[in-house]
Design an enzyme around this catalytic site. Structure first.
Site, PDB file in Angstrom:
ATOM      1  N   LYS A  81     -11.736  10.093   2.974  1.00 37.30           N
ATOM      2  CA  LYS A  81     -11.036   8.884   2.553  1.00 37.30           C
ATOM      3  C   LYS A  81     -11.322   8.605   1.080  1.00 37.30           C
ATOM      4  O   LYS A  81     -12.438   8.860   0.601  1.00 37.30           O
ATOM      5  CB  LYS A  81     -11.510   7.722   3.439  1.00 37.30           C
ATOM      6  N   SER A 156      -7.383   0.923   7.904  1.00 37.72           N
ATOM      7  CA  SER A 156      -7.043   1.332   6.561  1.00 37.72           C
ATOM      8  C   SER A 156      -7.190   2.835   6.309  1.00 37.72           C
ATOM      9  O   SER A 156      -6.686   3.328   5.303  1.00 37.72           O
ATOM     10  CB  SER A 156      -7.925   0.585   5.560  1.00 37.72           C
ATOM     11  N   SER A 180     -11.068   0.285  10.951  1.00 32.06           N
ATOM     12  CA  SER A 180     -10.283   1.204  10.120  1.00 32.06           C
ATOM     13  C   SER A 180     -10.412   2.677  10.451  1.00 32.06           C
ATOM     14  O   SER A 180      -9.645   3.491   9.925  1.00 32.06           O
ATOM     15  CB  SER A 180     -10.632   1.004   8.652  1.00 32.06           C
TER      16      SER A 180
HETATM   17  N1  GLN Z   1      -7.969  -4.313   9.111  1.00 32.21           N
HETATM   18  C1  GLN Z   1      -9.275  -4.821   8.866  1.00 32.21           C
HETATM   19  C2  GLN Z   1      -9.323  -5.470   7.502  1.00 32.21           C
HETATM   20  O1  GLN Z   1      -8.330  -5.491   6.882  1.00 32.21           O
HETATM   21  C3  GLN Z   1     -10.279  -3.716   8.963  1.00 32.21           C
HETATM   22  C4  GLN Z   1     -10.304  -2.850   7.781  1.00 32.21           C
HETATM   23  C5  GLN Z   1     -11.417  -1.849   7.795  1.00 32.21           C
HETATM   24  O2  GLN Z   1     -12.008  -1.575   8.822  1.00 32.21           O
HETATM   25  N2  GLN Z   1     -11.719  -1.344   6.615  1.00 32.21           N
HETATM   26  O3  GLN Z   1     -10.310  -5.952   7.060  1.00 32.21           O
END
Ligand code: GLN
Length: 494
Positions: A81, A156, A180
């Site tokens: 990532k 994400s 995410s």
């Molecule tokens: N969707 C969640 C957020 O926007 C989780 C994102 C993540 O785990 N990085 O914070």
């Protein structure tokens, strides 16, 4: 749509490493294959940059093998990532503000992969600074879901998930602050593991919300999850929250499931699509058939999980992102004076969602509101963790859907932040409690002519990450884990 394959669609990392170690394949050959696949699936926009040093790495692995070394990830191509630093690569975090930033050092998790013989081929797309559930907020543009290109891959870590689902690399790395890794794994039909907080070093992971962030792997087999976790987990003196716990990951067999006490979390049983309900029901049926006992457990505080999560994640983010002012990292916009330059840099460099979170986070931390919001959220966080601990007195693992619905359409939730936050309803509590959880590909749902993967989430007590990987092997052996190939390379681009 071509008929889906039923067998393991591509060779796993375990297969590839074994073939390389045996001299049947070489690391440069594997690298060439991976680059070819990435090129062929370019329209998915899963990969934001290629690693220029990859060929050199592949050569180094070859040299180590001919010197007699045994390498668990010998020659295995991997995508990471784009918020994980790899020296000499761009690390943009999906943000315009870091579009020119080149890492000067390598994250421990990535270094562990390299030491084990992996070849990092490139960086995977993501929501800006890992804030999102759809990979639509990336400055590099959205990633498409290989099962239906009009839909999101989740987020994400959507690039890492789509890449593994589409067979670009057998495994990849993501980060999970509130789901995410698990949610995109579910929406793309692969495994995604969020380890216990502290089991995988965060050193070199660009911080979003430090008390919740954790790096985790995507994979298409339980054996590969074990392989990855044995390499990734371990103590790191560079991360003060890193735990010194030995890693003993193995893929279990069907006997892992006999006598296993499985608790279905009652609060997660409403608001799901029919396909999600069916996948959960089928998985529980298969577990019972294999000798597990299945009960229901309530975690009433879960109704506050999403609000609590965002009232902790946003304040931490507002503080972590203060460092991006154009003075040290990435892009700098010229201004009349220093303050003017910093303001303009942040105004132009950060996208809308990141700006929204910095503002809400700063507000929740400000004097007069701190007690009402941040401090209150920290108390609820403790209550949630306590309720999970109580549930584990009676159960070995807990189960919920990973997401209440399969992949949604691009643009469907971009104008409604609360709808996007609600996509995290099943995942965020796990990070608040610091627990390990695994999303298992558990079935499919037909939606408007598309066949979309559905995930089921298994949660274990802290430090029992091994239990989840063992269980995944058991689920594969009884046919409850459903890994198929998406119609990725044959489908027309919408
Ligand atoms: N969707 C969640 C957020 O926007 C989780 C994102 C993540 O785990 N990085 O914070």
């Amino acid at each position: 749509m071509p008929a889906p394959e039923t067998a393991a669609p591509w060779p796993t990392a375990t297969d590839l490493a074994r073939a390389v170690q045996a001299g049947e394949l070489t690391p440069p050959e594997l690298l060439t294959q991976a680059l070819g696949r990435i090129e062929a699936a370019r329209d998915l926009n899963a990969v934001v940059s290629l690693h220029e040093g990859a060929a050199e790495q592949a050569g180094r692995v070859e040299a180590r093998l001919s010197a007699g070394e045994t390498l668990p990830l010998a020659g295995v191509p991997i995508l990471v990532k784009d918020n994980i630093n790899v020296a000499g690569t761009r690390t943009t975090c999906g943000s315009r503000i870091l579009s020119t930033y080149v890492s000067s050092y390598t994250a421990t998790a990535a270094q562990n992969l390299l030491s084990a013989g992996a070849v990092i081929v490139g960086k995977a797309n993501m929501d800006e600074f890992a804030m999102g559930s759809s990979t639509e907020s990336s400055a590099s543009g959205p990633t498409l879901n290989p099962w239906d290109r009009s839909r999101v891959p989740g987020g994400s870590s959507g690039g890492s998930a789509a890449a593994v689902a589409a067979g670009l690399t057998p495994v990849s790395l993501g980060s999970d602050t509130g789901g995410s890794v698990r949610q995109p794994a579910a929406l793309c039909g692969v495994y995604g593991l969020k380890p216990t907080y502290g089991r995988v070093s965060r050193y070199g992971l660009v911080a979003y919300a430090s008390s919740l962030d954790q790096i985790g792997p995507f994979a298409r087999s339980a054996a590969d999850l074990a392989l990855m976790m044995n390499v990734l987990a371990g103590h790191d003196p560079h991360d003060a929250t890193s735990l010194d716990v030995p890693a003993h990951f193995t893929r279990g067999g069907a006997d892992t499931l006999r006598g296993l006490r499985v608790g279905v979390v009652r609060e997660s049983l409403t608001g799901n699509t029919p396909g999600v309900e069916a996948a959960l029901r089928d998985t529980l049926g298969a577990l019972r058939g294999a000798g597990a006992s299945v009960g229901e457990v309530g975690i009433p505080e879960l109704k506050y999980a999403v609000a609590t999560y965002y009232l902790i994640a946003m304040p931490e983010a507002s503080s972590n992102l203060a460092r991006y002012d154009g003075m040290v990292y990435g892009q700098r916009e010229p201004g009349a004076d220093v303050t003017g330059s910093m303001t303009l840099t942040r105004e132009k460099g950060f996208g809308r969602e990141v700006q929204r979170r910095i503002m809400i986070g700063t507000y929740a931390l400000s004097s007069g509101y701190y007690d009402a919001y941040y401090s209150k959220a920290m108390k609820v966080r403790r209550l949630i963790a306590d309720e999970f601990a109580q549930a584990f007195a009676d159960y070995d693992v807990l189960v919920t859907p990973t997401s209440p619905f399969p992949a949604f359409r691009r643009g469907e939730k971009t104008h409604d932040p609360l709808a996007m936050y609600a996509a995290d309803v099943d995942t965020v509590a796990i990070n608040l409690a610091g627990l390990p959880a695994l999303s298992v590909p558990a079935g499919f749902e037909e939606v408007q002519g598309a066949r979309l993967p559905v995930g089921v989430q298994f949660i274990a007590p802290a430090l029992h990450d091994e239990r989840l990987v063992a269980l995944a092997g058991g689920l594969e052996d009884i046919g409850a884990a459903q890994l198929e190939a998406p119609p990725v390379l044959s489908a027309p681009v919408p």
